[in-house]
Design a protein around this motif. Structure first.
Motif, short mmCIF file in Angstrom:
data_model
loop_
_atom_site.label_atom_id
_atom_site.label_comp_id
_atom_site.label_asym_id
_atom_site.label_seq_id
_atom_site.Cartn_x
_atom_site.Cartn_y
_atom_site.Cartn_z
N TYR A 1 48.82 35.52 38.72
CA TYR A 1 47.68 36.34 38.17
C TYR A 1 47.62 37.62 38.88
N THR A 2 48.12 37.91 40.10
CA THR A 2 48.21 39.10 40.52
C THR A 2 49.24 40.27 39.71
N THR A 3 50.20 39.62 39.57
CA THR A 3 51.42 40.26 38.75
C THR A 3 50.89 40.57 37.50
N ASN A 4 50.54 39.56 36.75
CA ASN A 4 49.65 39.89 35.38
C ASN A 4 48.80 41.00 35.39
N TRP A 5 47.82 40.99 36.22
CA TRP A 5 46.82 41.79 36.51
C TRP A 5 47.26 43.40 36.62
N LEU A 6 48.24 43.50 37.84
CA LEU A 6 48.90 44.88 38.14
C LEU A 6 49.73 45.24 37.06
N CYS A 7 50.30 44.53 36.36
CA CYS A 7 51.48 45.03 35.48
C CYS A 7 51.01 45.21 33.88
N LEU A 8 50.21 44.33 33.45
CA LEU A 8 49.91 44.45 32.15
C LEU A 8 48.29 44.51 31.83
N LYS A 9 47.23 43.89 32.56
CA LYS A 9 45.86 44.05 32.25
C LYS A 9 45.11 44.97 32.70
N ASP B 1 45.64 48.60 33.66
CA ASP B 1 45.41 49.62 32.84
C ASP B 1 44.76 49.45 31.44
N LYS B 2 44.85 48.63 30.79
CA LYS B 2 44.53 48.53 29.55
C LYS B 2 42.66 48.07 29.58
N ILE B 3 42.39 47.47 30.50
CA ILE B 3 40.89 47.05 30.81
C ILE B 3 40.41 48.40 31.31
N LYS B 4 40.83 49.12 32.10
CA LYS B 4 40.54 50.20 32.60
C LYS B 4 40.09 51.55 31.56
N HIS B 5 41.34 51.29 30.60
CA HIS B 5 41.05 52.20 29.36
C HIS B 5 39.92 51.83 28.43
N ALA B 6 39.93 50.44 28.09
CA ALA B 6 38.78 50.07 27.48
C ALA B 6 37.47 50.45 27.87
N ARG B 7 37.36 49.96 29.21
CA ARG B 7 35.90 50.29 29.81
C ARG B 7 35.73 52.06 29.68
#
Length: 86
Positions: free
Chosen positions: A50-58, A60-66
Protein backbone atom coordinates in the motif's frame (compact mmCIF):
# COMPACT_ATOMS: atom_id res chain seq x y z
CA UNK A 1 20.70 9.33 26.49
CA UNK A 2 24.15 7.86 25.91
CA UNK A 3 22.70 4.36 25.54
CA UNK A 4 20.53 5.52 22.63
CA UNK A 5 23.56 7.05 20.93
CA UNK A 6 25.57 3.90 21.55
CA UNK A 7 22.78 1.74 20.08
CA UNK A 8 22.48 3.94 17.01
CA UNK A 9 26.24 4.03 16.51
CA UNK A 10 26.38 0.22 16.41
CA UNK A 11 23.74 -0.85 13.84
CA UNK A 12 25.02 -4.45 13.59
CA UNK A 13 24.48 -4.96 17.31
CA UNK A 14 20.96 -3.61 17.02
CA UNK A 15 20.28 -5.81 13.99
CA UNK A 16 21.50 -8.87 15.88
CA UNK A 17 19.26 -7.99 18.82
CA UNK A 18 16.25 -7.66 16.51
CA UNK A 19 17.02 -10.99 14.85
CA UNK A 20 17.36 -12.69 18.22
CA UNK A 21 14.14 -11.27 19.63
CA UNK A 22 12.16 -12.07 16.46
CA UNK A 23 13.59 -15.58 16.43
CA UNK A 24 12.64 -16.09 20.07
CA UNK A 25 9.11 -14.90 19.32
CA UNK A 26 8.40 -16.68 16.03
CA UNK A 27 10.26 -20.03 16.28
CA UNK A 28 7.93 -21.51 18.90
CA UNK A 29 4.89 -20.27 16.98
CA UNK A 30 6.09 -21.78 13.71
CA UNK A 31 6.99 -25.06 15.36
CA UNK A 32 3.55 -25.24 16.99
CA UNK A 33 1.86 -24.67 13.62
CA UNK A 34 0.28 -21.37 14.64
CA UNK A 35 -1.26 -19.12 12.02
CA UNK A 36 -0.08 -15.92 13.77
CA UNK A 37 3.24 -15.65 11.85
CA UNK A 38 1.35 -15.95 8.55
CA UNK A 39 -1.02 -13.16 9.54
CA UNK A 40 1.89 -10.95 10.60
CA UNK A 41 3.65 -11.58 7.30
CA UNK A 42 0.47 -10.83 5.34
CA UNK A 43 -0.13 -7.59 7.23
CA UNK A 44 3.48 -6.49 6.76
CA UNK A 45 3.33 -7.28 3.02
CA UNK A 46 0.03 -5.41 2.63
CA UNK A 47 1.44 -2.38 4.43
CA UNK A 48 4.53 -2.31 2.25
CA UNK A 49 2.48 -2.76 -0.93
CA UNK A 50 0.00 0.00 0.00
CA UNK A 51 2.76 2.44 0.94
CA UNK A 52 4.76 1.72 -2.22
CA UNK A 53 1.66 2.06 -4.40
CA UNK A 54 0.78 5.39 -2.81
CA UNK A 55 4.29 6.85 -2.99
CA UNK A 56 5.10 5.69 -6.51
CA UNK A 57 1.80 5.72 -8.38
CA UNK A 58 -1.15 7.42 -6.76
CA UNK A 59 0.18 10.23 -4.61
CA UNK A 60 1.02 12.70 -7.40
CA UNK A 61 -2.11 11.86 -9.41
CA UNK A 62 -4.39 12.49 -6.44
CA UNK A 63 -2.56 15.69 -5.55
CA UNK A 64 -2.93 16.91 -9.14
CA UNK A 65 -6.65 16.02 -9.24
CA UNK A 66 -7.28 17.88 -5.97
CA UNK A 67 -5.46 20.94 -7.31
CA UNK A 68 -7.55 20.84 -10.52
CA UNK A 69 -10.78 20.68 -8.50
CA UNK A 70 -9.63 23.56 -6.30
CA UNK A 71 -8.87 25.74 -9.33
CA UNK A 72 -12.15 24.78 -11.03
CA UNK A 73 -14.19 25.60 -7.92
CA UNK A 74 -12.43 28.93 -7.49
CA UNK A 75 -13.22 29.80 -11.11
CA UNK A 76 -16.85 28.69 -10.68
CA UNK A 77 -17.26 30.77 -7.53
CA UNK A 78 -15.73 33.78 -9.27
CA UNK A 79 -17.97 33.46 -12.34
CA UNK A 80 -21.18 32.97 -10.36
CA UNK A 81 -20.50 35.42 -7.56
CA UNK A 82 -20.61 32.77 -4.86
CA UNK A 83 -18.30 32.75 -1.89
CA UNK A 84 -16.77 29.40 -1.02
CA UNK A 85 -17.70 29.80 2.66
CA UNK A 86 -21.43 30.50 2.83
Amino acid sequence: MSTIVEKLSNPMGTLNNVKTSLGNYYKPLIRAGSVKPLWHLMLFTSGVMYTTNWLCLKGDKIKHARHEKEVALAEYYKNHGITPHH
